[in-house]
Design a protein around this motif. Sequence first.
Motif, PDB file in Angstrom:
ATOM      1  N   PHE A  52      -4.567  -1.672  12.320  1.00 34.71           N
ATOM      2  CA  PHE A  52      -4.082  -2.755  11.457  1.00 34.71           C
ATOM      3  C   PHE A  52      -2.701  -2.503  10.892  1.00 34.71           C
ATOM      4  O   PHE A  52      -2.057  -3.420  10.390  1.00 34.71           O
ATOM      5  CB  PHE A  52      -5.056  -2.954  10.291  1.00 34.71           C
ATOM      6  N   LYS A  53      -2.221  -1.254  10.943  1.00 37.50           N
ATOM      7  CA  LYS A  53      -0.959  -0.903  10.284  1.00 37.50           C
ATOM      8  C   LYS A  53       0.219  -1.758  10.758  1.00 37.50           C
ATOM      9  O   LYS A  53       1.203  -1.913  10.043  1.00 37.50           O
ATOM     10  CB  LYS A  53      -0.634   0.580  10.492  1.00 37.50           C
ATOM     11  N   ASN A  80      -0.926   6.086  12.617  1.00 33.92           N
ATOM     12  CA  ASN A  80      -0.843   4.683  12.981  1.00 33.92           C
ATOM     13  C   ASN A  80       0.312   3.940  12.328  1.00 33.92           C
ATOM     14  O   ASN A  80       0.811   2.970  12.883  1.00 33.92           O
ATOM     15  CB  ASN A  80      -2.170   3.997  12.641  1.00 33.92           C
ATOM     16  N   TYR A 148       1.538   2.890   2.574  1.00 30.77           N
ATOM     17  CA  TYR A 148       0.628   2.040   1.776  1.00 30.77           C
ATOM     18  C   TYR A 148       1.210   1.559   0.453  1.00 30.77           C
ATOM     19  O   TYR A 148       0.909   0.462   0.007  1.00 30.77           O
ATOM     20  CB  TYR A 148      -0.720   2.738   1.537  1.00 30.77           C
ATOM     21  N   LEU A 178     -10.723   3.562   3.160  1.00 29.32           N
ATOM     22  CA  LEU A 178      -9.735   3.794   2.110  1.00 29.32           C
ATOM     23  C   LEU A 178      -8.994   5.117   2.314  1.00 29.32           C
ATOM     24  O   LEU A 178      -9.598   6.180   2.414  1.00 29.32           O
ATOM     25  CB  LEU A 178     -10.442   3.811   0.737  1.00 29.32           C
ATOM     26  N   GLY A 179      -7.668   4.990   2.425  1.00 33.84           N
ATOM     27  CA  GLY A 179      -6.791   6.168   2.428  1.00 33.84           C
ATOM     28  C   GLY A 179      -5.937   6.081   1.177  1.00 33.84           C
ATOM     29  O   GLY A 179      -6.350   6.461   0.089  1.00 33.84           O
ATOM     30  N   GLY A 180      -4.746   5.493   1.328  1.00 33.33           N
ATOM     31  CA  GLY A 180      -3.889   5.290   0.161  1.00 33.33           C
ATOM     32  C   GLY A 180      -4.126   3.949  -0.509  1.00 33.33           C
ATOM     33  O   GLY A 180      -3.596   3.662  -1.580  1.00 33.33           O
ATOM     34  N   GLY A 181      -4.892   3.078   0.164  1.00 30.91           N
ATOM     35  CA  GLY A 181      -5.330   1.851  -0.476  1.00 30.91           C
ATOM     36  C   GLY A 181      -4.541   0.599  -0.123  1.00 30.91           C
ATOM     37  O   GLY A 181      -4.744  -0.441  -0.747  1.00 30.91           O
ATOM     38  N   GLY A 182      -3.665   0.664   0.874  1.00 31.09           N
ATOM     39  CA  GLY A 182      -2.939  -0.540   1.290  1.00 31.09           C
ATOM     40  C   GLY A 182      -3.905  -1.585   1.823  1.00 31.09           C
ATOM     41  O   GLY A 182      -3.872  -2.760   1.430  1.00 31.09           O
ATOM     42  N   MET A 183      -4.778  -1.151   2.716  1.00 29.93           N
ATOM     43  CA  MET A 183      -5.758  -2.056   3.312  1.00 29.93           C
ATOM     44  C   MET A 183      -6.738  -2.559   2.261  1.00 29.93           C
ATOM     45  O   MET A 183      -7.027  -3.758   2.186  1.00 29.93           O
ATOM     46  CB  MET A 183      -6.504  -1.308   4.430  1.00 29.93           C
ATOM     47  N   GLY A 232      -6.623   9.439   9.335  1.00 26.52           N
ATOM     48  CA  GLY A 232      -5.888   8.311   8.758  1.00 26.52           C
ATOM     49  C   GLY A 232      -6.111   8.162   7.262  1.00 26.52           C
ATOM     50  O   GLY A 232      -5.467   7.348   6.612  1.00 26.52           O
ATOM     51  N   GLU A 277     -11.682   5.293  16.209  1.00 22.44           N
ATOM     52  CA  GLU A 277     -11.286   6.605  15.694  1.00 22.44           C
ATOM     53  C   GLU A 277     -12.080   6.913  14.419  1.00 22.44           C
ATOM     54  O   GLU A 277     -12.618   5.989  13.781  1.00 22.44           O
ATOM     55  CB  GLU A 277      -9.778   6.633  15.428  1.00 22.44           C
ATOM     56  N   THR A 279     -11.390   7.557  11.330  1.00 25.90           N
ATOM     57  CA  THR A 279     -11.026   6.802  10.131  1.00 25.90           C
ATOM     58  C   THR A 279     -11.466   5.343  10.245  1.00 25.90           C
ATOM     59  O   THR A 279     -11.789   4.705   9.242  1.00 25.90           O
ATOM     60  CB  THR A 279      -9.506   6.862   9.888  1.00 25.90           C
ATOM     61  N   THR A 304     -10.822  -0.311  11.307  1.00 24.10           N
ATOM     62  CA  THR A 304      -9.385  -0.273  11.038  1.00 24.10           C
ATOM     63  C   THR A 304      -8.529   0.231  12.200  1.00 24.10           C
ATOM     64  O   THR A 304      -7.339  -0.087  12.251  1.00 24.10           O
ATOM     65  CB  THR A 304      -9.104   0.575   9.789  1.00 24.10           C
ATOM     66  N   GLY A 305      -9.113   1.026  13.107  1.00 23.10           N
ATOM     67  CA  GLY A 305      -8.284   1.522  14.203  1.00 23.10           C
ATOM     68  C   GLY A 305      -9.061   2.241  15.287  1.00 23.10           C
ATOM     69  O   GLY A 305     -10.206   2.645  15.082  1.00 23.10           O
TER      70      GLY A 305
END
Length: 323
Positions: A52-53, A80, A148, A178-183, A232, A277, A279, A304-305
């Motif tokens: 999605f990035k 990504n 993000y 959830l990684g940095g929270g952009g999505m 990710g 993947e 993540t 997400t990927g």
Amino acid sequence: MSTIQYNDVVQAHEKINAHIRRTDIHTSKTLNRLLDAEVYFKCENFQKTGAFKLRGALNALLNFNVLQRQKGVLAFSSGNHAQGIAYAAKILNIPAKILMPKDAPKSKVQATQGYGAEVIFYDRYTENREEIGKRLALEHEMTLIPSYNHPDIIAGQGTAAKELIEDVGQLDAIFVGLGGGGMLSGTLLTAHALLPNCKVYGVEPEAGNDGERSLQAGHIIQIDTPQTIADGAQVTSLGHFTFPIIQKYVADIQTVSDLELQQAMAFFAQRMKMIVEPTGCLGLAGLMKYRSLFKGKRVGVIITGGNIDLERYARLISKSEFI
Ligand SMILES: *Cc1c(COP(=O)(O)O)cnc(C)c1O
């Protein structure tokens, strides 16, 4: 601080629409029977570049002014986001430099170079990528786009949930990695506007539960780079743009183990014929863990990927029993 709104997601969607794939929604009868629920997967593993990035990257670059376009974009990422920025820069004819660790997987370096970006290497054990990134951006007058913590990135990522809701209608819950929270923050803005009663859950790796802890503490908590197969989501904190949105709207943040991610990977492979993947499996793994709460519900899950080296993929799914 700028306030980002659902209208920014709508505008992002109009801008990026011509360049992205409107990814399919997939379902699994087996899973629906097992959970006694209706689960709709938004398959961003089939997005161009495999994640999605690209959505956020395109939105950020489409908002560049003439000078920014001329001078170019700089990003640091081994994953990504690098591919998203490189691809977006290529189709928009904007020069791109991507900072990657020397030991980044060859396939990722090659994919990024293949999109025409210049890859600059650094030593992740002795050098600070943020410092190098800032210095290079200044030196070359390039615009640094983070993965993000940026309003245009958040708005762009929110377009996936917009498509999901437009395509499947009413949902009781949505699960997002959830990684940095952009999505997650983009999804929250969208869900809040379109389906105010829909509960949105962020799912992060157990080893990197800074999101859960930040939510409890009421402020952003910084951790060391977490050890998890979800590469990710190996970020050390949420961002000052993403955290307030998450704090305001999220139903809860859940954590899952690497083993639970592997089980979800095996499920996708065996039952749905999809390479996802680690993540990308966070959403399903979170739903599986809390499945008893969602009986009879309509649930969206964002995959997400799907980017992973085949060797690593084979290793991770080979010993996993699926669910
Ligand atoms: C970046 C990424 C995430 C996490 O997204 P954030 O916006 O950083 O929270 C999840 N899954 C995949 C596949 C990613 O590439």
